[in-house]
Design a protein around this motif. Structure first.
Motif, PDB file in Angstrom:
ATOM      1  N   VAL A  93       0.830  -1.212   0.000  1.00  0.00           N
ATOM      2  CA  VAL A  93       0.000   0.000   0.000  1.00  0.00           C
ATOM      3  C   VAL A  93       0.863   1.260   0.000  1.00  0.00           C
ATOM      4  O   VAL A  93       0.361   2.350  -0.299  1.00  0.00           O
ATOM      5  CB  VAL A  93      -0.963   0.013   1.200  1.00  0.00           C
ATOM      6  CG1 VAL A  93      -1.938  -1.150   1.109  1.00  0.00           C
ATOM      7  CG2 VAL A  93      -0.200  -0.050   2.523  1.00  0.00           C
ATOM      8  N   HIS A  94       2.137   1.105   0.354  1.00  0.00           N
ATOM      9  CA  HIS A  94       3.056   2.251   0.368  1.00  0.00           C
ATOM     10  C   HIS A  94       4.040   2.191  -0.797  1.00  0.00           C
ATOM     11  O   HIS A  94       5.040   2.929  -0.807  1.00  0.00           O
ATOM     12  CB  HIS A  94       3.857   2.264   1.674  1.00  0.00           C
ATOM     13  CG  HIS A  94       3.017   2.392   2.911  1.00  0.00           C
ATOM     14  ND1 HIS A  94       2.417   3.575   3.295  1.00  0.00           N
ATOM     15  CD2 HIS A  94       2.671   1.462   3.844  1.00  0.00           C
ATOM     16  CE1 HIS A  94       1.748   3.387   4.426  1.00  0.00           C
ATOM     17  NE2 HIS A  94       1.885   2.113   4.781  1.00  0.00           N
ATOM     18  N   SER A  95       3.779   1.333  -1.776  1.00  0.00           N
ATOM     19  CA  SER A  95       4.752   1.093  -2.850  1.00  0.00           C
ATOM     20  C   SER A  95       5.086   2.356  -3.642  1.00  0.00           C
ATOM     21  O   SER A  95       6.247   2.559  -4.022  1.00  0.00           O
ATOM     22  CB  SER A  95       4.233   0.006  -3.797  1.00  0.00           C
ATOM     23  OG  SER A  95       2.988   0.384  -4.368  1.00  0.00           O
ATOM     24  N   GLU A  96       4.104   3.213  -3.878  1.00  0.00           N
ATOM     25  CA  GLU A  96       4.369   4.431  -4.647  1.00  0.00           C
ATOM     26  C   GLU A  96       5.312   5.358  -3.891  1.00  0.00           C
ATOM     27  O   GLU A  96       6.239   5.928  -4.479  1.00  0.00           O
ATOM     28  CB  GLU A  96       3.054   5.148  -4.963  1.00  0.00           C
ATOM     29  CG  GLU A  96       2.198   4.428  -5.989  1.00  0.00           C
ATOM     30  CD  GLU A  96       1.015   5.275  -6.423  1.00  0.00           C
ATOM     31  OE1 GLU A  96       0.970   6.480  -6.063  1.00  0.00           O
ATOM     32  OE2 GLU A  96       0.134   4.740  -7.117  1.00  0.00           O
ATOM     33  N   GLU A  97       5.079   5.516  -2.598  1.00  0.00           N
ATOM     34  CA  GLU A  97       5.946   6.385  -1.803  1.00  0.00           C
ATOM     35  C   GLU A  97       7.343   5.803  -1.686  1.00  0.00           C
ATOM     36  O   GLU A  97       8.346   6.537  -1.754  1.00  0.00           O
ATOM     37  CB  GLU A  97       5.343   6.582  -0.412  1.00  0.00           C
ATOM     38  CG  GLU A  97       6.137   7.535   0.487  1.00  0.00           C
ATOM     39  CD  GLU A  97       6.189   8.954  -0.064  1.00  0.00           C
ATOM     40  OE1 GLU A  97       7.133   9.686   0.300  1.00  0.00           O
ATOM     41  OE2 GLU A  97       5.298   9.331  -0.844  1.00  0.00           O
ATOM     42  N   ILE A  98       7.429   4.490  -1.522  1.00  0.00           N
ATOM     43  CA  ILE A  98       8.740   3.838  -1.441  1.00  0.00           C
ATOM     44  C   ILE A  98       9.509   4.033  -2.742  1.00  0.00           C
ATOM     45  O   ILE A  98      10.700   4.373  -2.732  1.00  0.00           O
ATOM     46  CB  ILE A  98       8.580   2.331  -1.129  1.00  0.00           C
ATOM     47  CG1 ILE A  98       8.019   2.140   0.281  1.00  0.00           C
ATOM     48  CG2 ILE A  98       9.921   1.599  -1.255  1.00  0.00           C
ATOM     49  CD1 ILE A  98       7.635   0.704   0.603  1.00  0.00           C
ATOM     50  N   SER A  99       8.843   3.829  -3.876  1.00  0.00           N
ATOM     51  CA  SER A  99       9.484   4.011  -5.185  1.00  0.00           C
ATOM     52  C   SER A  99       9.900   5.466  -5.392  1.00  0.00           C
ATOM     53  O   SER A  99      10.978   5.745  -5.926  1.00  0.00           O
ATOM     54  CB  SER A  99       8.536   3.583  -6.303  1.00  0.00           C
ATOM     55  OG  SER A  99       8.261   2.204  -6.241  1.00  0.00           O
ATOM     56  N   PHE A 142      19.063   6.834   5.772  1.00  0.00           N
ATOM     57  CA  PHE A 142      17.690   6.682   5.272  1.00  0.00           C
ATOM     58  C   PHE A 142      17.678   6.365   3.786  1.00  0.00           C
ATOM     59  O   PHE A 142      16.944   5.478   3.334  1.00  0.00           O
ATOM     60  CB  PHE A 142      16.886   7.954   5.532  1.00  0.00           C
ATOM     61  CG  PHE A 142      15.576   7.990   4.791  1.00  0.00           C
ATOM     62  CD1 PHE A 142      14.484   7.262   5.248  1.00  0.00           C
ATOM     63  CD2 PHE A 142      15.451   8.736   3.617  1.00  0.00           C
ATOM     64  CE1 PHE A 142      13.272   7.282   4.551  1.00  0.00           C
ATOM     65  CE2 PHE A 142      14.244   8.762   2.915  1.00  0.00           C
ATOM     66  CZ  PHE A 142      13.162   8.031   3.385  1.00  0.00           C
ATOM     67  N   GLU A 143      18.456   7.087   3.012  1.00  0.00           N
ATOM     68  CA  GLU A 143      18.482   6.885   1.555  1.00  0.00           C
ATOM     69  C   GLU A 143      18.959   5.483   1.201  1.00  0.00           C
ATOM     70  O   GLU A 143      18.396   4.835   0.308  1.00  0.00           O
ATOM     71  CB  GLU A 143      19.380   7.948   0.912  1.00  0.00           C
ATOM     72  CG  GLU A 143      18.797   9.347   1.008  1.00  0.00           C
ATOM     73  CD  GLU A 143      19.800  10.439   0.702  1.00  0.00           C
ATOM     74  OE1 GLU A 143      19.374  11.565   0.384  1.00  0.00           O
ATOM     75  OE2 GLU A 143      21.030  10.175   0.793  1.00  0.00           O
ATOM     76  N   THR A 144      19.978   5.018   1.903  1.00  0.00           N
ATOM     77  CA  THR A 144      20.474   3.662   1.664  1.00  0.00           C
ATOM     78  C   THR A 144      19.414   2.629   2.006  1.00  0.00           C
ATOM     79  O   THR A 144      19.193   1.662   1.267  1.00  0.00           O
ATOM     80  CB  THR A 144      21.737   3.398   2.499  1.00  0.00           C
ATOM     81  OG1 THR A 144      22.761   4.328   2.117  1.00  0.00           O
ATOM     82  CG2 THR A 144      22.251   1.982   2.285  1.00  0.00           C
ATOM     83  N   GLN A 157      10.654   7.761  -3.043  1.00  0.00           N
ATOM     84  CA  GLN A 157      11.801   8.084  -2.192  1.00  0.00           C
ATOM     85  C   GLN A 157      13.062   7.374  -2.680  1.00  0.00           C
ATOM     86  O   GLN A 157      14.163   7.922  -2.602  1.00  0.00           O
ATOM     87  CB  GLN A 157      11.507   7.679  -0.750  1.00  0.00           C
ATOM     88  CG  GLN A 157      10.394   8.484  -0.092  1.00  0.00           C
ATOM     89  CD  GLN A 157      10.768   9.952   0.065  1.00  0.00           C
ATOM     90  OE1 GLN A 157      11.940  10.305   0.219  1.00  0.00           O
ATOM     91  NE2 GLN A 157       9.762  10.816   0.043  1.00  0.00           N
ATOM     92  N   SER A 158      12.905   6.156  -3.191  1.00  0.00           N
ATOM     93  CA  SER A 158      14.052   5.408  -3.710  1.00  0.00           C
ATOM     94  C   SER A 158      14.632   6.090  -4.946  1.00  0.00           C
ATOM     95  O   SER A 158      15.854   6.223  -5.084  1.00  0.00           O
ATOM     96  CB  SER A 158      13.628   3.979  -4.049  1.00  0.00           C
ATOM     97  OG  SER A 158      14.692   3.268  -4.647  1.00  0.00           O
ATOM     98  N   ALA A 159      13.755   6.506  -5.854  1.00  0.00           N
ATOM     99  CA  ALA A 159      14.214   7.183  -7.069  1.00  0.00           C
ATOM    100  C   ALA A 159      14.955   8.477  -6.720  1.00  0.00           C
ATOM    101  O   ALA A 159      15.975   8.816  -7.336  1.00  0.00           O
ATOM    102  CB  ALA A 159      13.025   7.485  -7.969  1.00  0.00           C
TER     103      ALA A 159
END
Length: 245
Positions: free
Chosen positions: A135-141, A158-160, A143-145
């Motif tokens: 459900v948080h996949s969009e936010e995870i992607s 955090f970024e790592t 922040q990862s990008a």
């Protein structure tokens, strides 16, 4: 197929695992030019664990894939469920055959407090199931990008951690759909349907070969639909089953 002789599939998956497994392996037989496998009762999980697969350009037992990927995802080569130990091969088989159940397993290890806070989890929650992360996949992607715009050497904690979590989610999703196209309800029936469409399509090609006419539209459309689905499977699967020789 083979019969369970030593260990049963945990979590009540046996009734659904076999039809799925039979269909998945039947697909490899059809692609390899072999006759499809027939349904039989039960199979031997230990022999299944030794089936050869191709992953990363190398041939290895599927059990090796199960253990190494579970280690990456959770930090261990076994999983604890309700106080009982679940072997990696059982976990992987369950993930591919009954993902709706496996998605509930407390699998993903998250230590970074900022990542936990971002996702709204308690700081003492170290194991998180896929269903709670999806459900948080969009936010995870997102922040990862953003983190990947920085060189790996200058990323903060955090970024790592968020890039690592995003990579593990991608791995999980690829494993989840390695032996059947996502959304397939009955892999065995799907393979049987593909065999019929393939046979009809080949007959249509032969009938129109040299006649100057194109292949029958319905046959072409049916074949193209299956080819698109299996091409997607080939491109996204984490590993591929090798046809028996």
């Amino acid at each position: 197929m083979m019969r369970i002789t030593q260990k049963s599939i945990p979590g009540g998956l046996a009734s659904r695992v076999f039809p799925w497994l039979c269909g998945a392996l039947a697909l490899s037989y059809i692609v390899g030019g072999f006759k499809p496998l027939a349904r039989r009762e039960g199979f031997d999980i230990n022999r299944f664990a030794q089936l050869p697969v191709m992953q990363g350009g190398r041939i290895k037992p599927i059990d090796t894939v199960a253990r190494t990927t579970l280690l990456v995802l959770s930090g261990k080569q076994t999983l604890r469920l309700d106080g009982k130990k679940l072997e990696a091969i059982h976990w992987l088989l369950g993930l591919m055959a009954a993902p709706e159940e496996a998605d509930r397993y407390p699998l993903f290890t998250i230590h970074d407090p900022e990542v936990l806070g971002l996702l709204g989890f308690r700081f003492d929650r170290k194991k998180v199931p896929y269903m709670d992360l999806e459900v948080h996949s969009e936010e995870i992607s997102k922040q990862s990008a953003k983190a990947q715009q920085k060189d790996v050497k200058i990323r903060n904690r955090f970024e790592t951690a968020i890039v690592n979590l995003d990579d593990r989610l991608t791995l999980y999703q690829r494993l989840r759909g390695s032996l059947q196209v996502p959304g397939t309800q009955d892999a065995f029936s799907d393979v049987v349907a593909f065999q019929k469409v393939l046979s009809g399509g080949m007959d249509s090609i032969k009938a129109h070969s040299g006649s100057g006419k194109g292949m029958a539209g319905a046959a072409l459309k049916d074949l193209a639909s299956f080819f698109d689905r299996y091409l997607y499977l080939a491109q996204t699967a984490y590993f591929s089953v090798l046809p028996a020789l």
